[in-house]
Design a protein around this motif. Structure first.
Motif, PDB file in Angstrom:
ATOM      1  N   ILE A  36       0.851  -1.191   0.000  1.00 36.98           N
ATOM      2  CA  ILE A  36       0.000   0.000   0.000  1.00 36.98           C
ATOM      3  C   ILE A  36       0.885   1.238   0.000  1.00 36.98           C
ATOM      4  CG2 ILE A  36      -1.835   1.249   1.199  1.00 36.98           C
ATOM      5  CD1 ILE A  36      -2.680  -1.351   2.471  1.00 36.98           C
ATOM      6  N   LYS A  37       0.516   2.217  -0.819  1.00 41.44           N
ATOM      7  CA  LYS A  37       1.249   3.478  -0.891  1.00 41.44           C
ATOM      8  C   LYS A  37       0.284   4.638  -0.683  1.00 41.44           C
ATOM      9  CE  LYS A  37       4.856   1.841  -4.056  1.00 41.44           C
ATOM     10  NZ  LYS A  37       5.531   2.058  -5.370  1.00 41.44           N
ATOM     11  N   ALA A  38       0.754   5.641   0.054  1.00 40.32           N
ATOM     12  CA  ALA A  38      -0.049   6.839   0.304  1.00 40.32           C
ATOM     13  C   ALA A  38       0.884   8.031   0.440  1.00 40.32           C
ATOM     14  CB  ALA A  38      -0.899   6.670   1.565  1.00 40.32           C
ATOM     15  N   SER A  39       0.366   9.205   0.156  1.00 38.61           N
ATOM     16  CA  SER A  39       1.171  10.424   0.277  1.00 38.61           C
ATOM     17  C   SER A  39       1.472  10.685   1.750  1.00 38.61           C
ATOM     18  CB  SER A  39       0.425  11.620  -0.320  1.00 38.61           C
ATOM     19  OG  SER A  39       0.106  11.386  -1.675  1.00 38.61           O
ATOM     20  N   LEU A  52      -7.102  12.588  -0.765  1.00 36.53           N
ATOM     21  CA  LEU A  52      -6.140  11.765  -0.033  1.00 36.53           C
ATOM     22  C   LEU A  52      -5.919  10.489  -0.843  1.00 36.53           C
ATOM     23  CD1 LEU A  52      -7.435  12.150   3.643  1.00 36.53           C
ATOM     24  CD2 LEU A  52      -5.803  13.570   2.388  1.00 36.53           C
ATOM     25  N   LYS A  53      -4.749  10.402  -1.463  1.00 33.88           N
ATOM     26  CA  LYS A  53      -4.472   9.295  -2.370  1.00 33.88           C
ATOM     27  C   LYS A  53      -3.986   8.057  -1.622  1.00 33.88           C
ATOM     28  CE  LYS A  53      -3.327  12.192  -6.357  1.00 33.88           C
ATOM     29  NZ  LYS A  53      -2.287  12.497  -7.380  1.00 33.88           N
ATOM     30  N   THR A 127      -3.733  12.784  11.271  1.00 39.19           N
ATOM     31  CA  THR A 127      -3.121  11.670  10.548  1.00 39.19           C
ATOM     32  C   THR A 127      -4.191  10.703  10.062  1.00 39.19           C
ATOM     33  OG1 THR A 127      -1.132  11.834  11.923  1.00 39.19           O
ATOM     34  CG2 THR A 127      -1.457   9.787  10.697  1.00 39.19           C
ATOM     35  N   PHE A 128      -4.158  10.404   8.759  1.00 32.70           N
ATOM     36  CA  PHE A 128      -5.063   9.434   8.150  1.00 32.70           C
ATOM     37  C   PHE A 128      -4.271   8.172   7.802  1.00 32.70           C
ATOM     38  CE2 PHE A 128      -7.242  13.383   7.575  1.00 32.70           C
ATOM     39  CZ  PHE A 128      -8.598  13.087   7.563  1.00 32.70           C
ATOM     40  N   ILE A 129      -4.898   7.024   7.986  1.00 33.97           N
ATOM     41  CA  ILE A 129      -4.269   5.740   7.670  1.00 33.97           C
ATOM     42  C   ILE A 129      -5.183   4.966   6.730  1.00 33.97           C
ATOM     43  CG2 ILE A 129      -3.476   3.528   8.571  1.00 33.97           C
ATOM     44  CD1 ILE A 129      -2.671   4.904  11.114  1.00 33.97           C
ATOM     45  N   CYS A 130      -4.604   4.507   5.622  1.00 37.02           N
ATOM     46  CA  CYS A 130      -5.340   3.724   4.630  1.00 37.02           C
ATOM     47  C   CYS A 130      -5.027   2.241   4.827  1.00 37.02           C
ATOM     48  CB  CYS A 130      -4.953   4.173   3.221  1.00 37.02           C
ATOM     49  SG  CYS A 130      -5.707   3.201   1.894  1.00 37.02           S
ATOM     50  N   SER A 131      -6.069   1.442   4.989  1.00 37.71           N
ATOM     51  CA  SER A 131      -5.908  -0.002   5.190  1.00 37.71           C
ATOM     52  C   SER A 131      -6.721  -0.751   4.135  1.00 37.71           C
ATOM     53  CB  SER A 131      -6.381  -0.397   6.592  1.00 37.71           C
ATOM     54  OG  SER A 131      -6.367  -1.803   6.751  1.00 37.71           O
ATOM     55  N   VAL A 132      -6.084  -1.731   3.498  1.00 38.19           N
ATOM     56  CA  VAL A 132      -6.746  -2.522   2.453  1.00 38.19           C
ATOM     57  C   VAL A 132      -6.546  -4.000   2.761  1.00 38.19           C
ATOM     58  CG1 VAL A 132      -6.901  -3.025  -0.015  1.00 38.19           C
ATOM     59  CG2 VAL A 132      -6.311  -0.714   0.750  1.00 38.19           C
ATOM     60  N   LYS A 133      -7.609  -4.772   2.626  1.00 43.78           N
ATOM     61  CA  LYS A 133      -7.541  -6.230   2.792  1.00 43.78           C
ATOM     62  C   LYS A 133      -8.249  -6.880   1.610  1.00 43.78           C
ATOM     63  CE  LYS A 133      -7.231  -6.540   7.839  1.00 43.78           C
ATOM     64  NZ  LYS A 133      -6.956  -5.117   8.057  1.00 43.78           N
ATOM     65  N   ASN A 134      -7.541  -7.788   0.961  1.00 46.93           N
ATOM     66  CA  ASN A 134      -8.098  -8.516  -0.178  1.00 46.93           C
ATOM     67  C   ASN A 134      -7.841 -10.002   0.048  1.00 46.93           C
ATOM     68  OD1 ASN A 134      -9.234  -8.953  -2.771  1.00 46.93           O
ATOM     69  ND2 ASN A 134      -7.180  -9.035  -3.678  1.00 46.93           N
ATOM     70  N   LEU A 142       1.085  -0.084   6.880  1.00 46.93           N
ATOM     71  CA  LEU A 142       0.067   0.918   7.209  1.00 46.93           C
ATOM     72  C   LEU A 142       0.642   2.314   6.958  1.00 46.93           C
ATOM     73  CD1 LEU A 142      -1.428  -0.543  10.518  1.00 46.93           C
ATOM     74  CD2 LEU A 142      -2.530  -0.467   8.277  1.00 46.93           C
ATOM     75  N   PRO A 143       0.583   2.777   5.712  1.00 45.91           N
ATOM     76  CA  PRO A 143       1.116   4.114   5.416  1.00 45.91           C
ATOM     77  C   PRO A 143       0.252   5.207   6.032  1.00 45.91           C
ATOM     78  CG  PRO A 143      -0.025   3.246   3.504  1.00 45.91           C
ATOM     79  CD  PRO A 143       0.006   2.137   4.518  1.00 45.91           C
ATOM     80  N   GLN A 144       0.903   6.246   6.514  1.00 43.84           N
ATOM     81  CA  GLN A 144       0.198   7.351   7.159  1.00 43.84           C
ATOM     82  C   GLN A 144       0.267   8.606   6.292  1.00 43.84           C
ATOM     83  OE1 GLN A 144       1.718   7.920  11.108  1.00 43.84           O
ATOM     84  NE2 GLN A 144       1.106   5.897  11.809  1.00 43.84           N
TER      85      GLN A 144
END
Length: 223
Positions: A36-39, A52-53, A127-134, A142-144
């Motif tokens: 996972i990648k985030a700015s 928020l990408k 701070t935002f955290i993007c979480s993905v589960k597939n 866990l990118p912040q």
């Protein structure tokens, strides 16, 4: 004696198998992991929508079981709170500070799990955290993303300090240049006024004047 020998051999075999099992388990986890990648930092202005990408790569096919969760924690600290959930369709938060202000801006088929925040406020800094589960890919980083909201048109403290430091110096330089220019012009004018012609130059000037008078009164051209 035979029992002790068998027990010892079994123990040695177990010790040999344990590292291999650990490596195998680690390999399985790596195979099932998500990337996972985030700015890391996003700047926004009060009242203007901000994106928020978040992008991800999965080794498994995308299915309807894919989950996306966005959580948030204020800069002042406090517990994490879930502000957005996605599973086949988006589920924006129905309570809290981001109620009706977060919308889905991603496309899971393209590995995009981005969201948009409407009408950001200064109090949204956090701070935002993007979480993905597939499933079966559930192991991931866990990118912040740190959101910094400011008012448009207002200078930062660093920019304001720079202006306060350099503006007086620039003004002094400009005033010195103007003063030097005036002095240079004054010296030049004095030089012109103090210049004296020689007797030959004076007689030549008089001759020219007489010739011009002759032309005007008698129409006689000078030789």
């Amino acid at each position: 004696m035979r029992r002790r020998g068998a027990a010892g051999a079994g123990g040695r075999l177990l010790l040999l198998l344990l590292p291999r099992g650990a490596l195998l388990l680690l390999g399985v986890c790596n195979a099932l992991s998500l990337e996972i990648k985030a700015s890391p930092k996003v700047r926004a202005f009060v009242g203007e929508q901000v994106l928020l990408k978040c992008s991800f790569k999965s080794s498994s096919p995308i299915t309807e079981n894919l989950l996306v969760d966005w959580t948030y924690r204020p800069l002042t600290g406090g517990p994490m709170e879930r502000v957005f959930h996605y599973q086949s369709i988006p589920y924006p938060t129905a309570a809290g500070r981001f109620k009706d202000r977060i919308s889905w801006a991603g496309n899971v088929a393209n590995g995009d799990a981005s969201i948009a925040v409407q009408s950001p406020e200064l109090s949204d800094n956090g701070t935002f955290i993007c979480s993905v589960k597939n499933p079966p890919d559930v192991y991931h980083n866990l990118p912040q993303t740190v959101l910094l909201v400011t008012e448009r048109g207002k200078l930062s403290s660093a920019a304001l300090l720079s202006i306060l430091v350099f503006a007086p110096s620039i003004l002094v330089v400009v005033l010195l240049l103007v003063r030097m220019g005036r002095k240079f012009r004054a010296v030049k004018e004095k030089g012109k006024c103090g210049y004296k012609k020689s007797s030959i130059e004076v007689s030549d000037d008089r001759m020219c004047c007489m010739c011009e008078l002759c032309v005007l009164h008698f129409g006689v051209k000078s030789p």
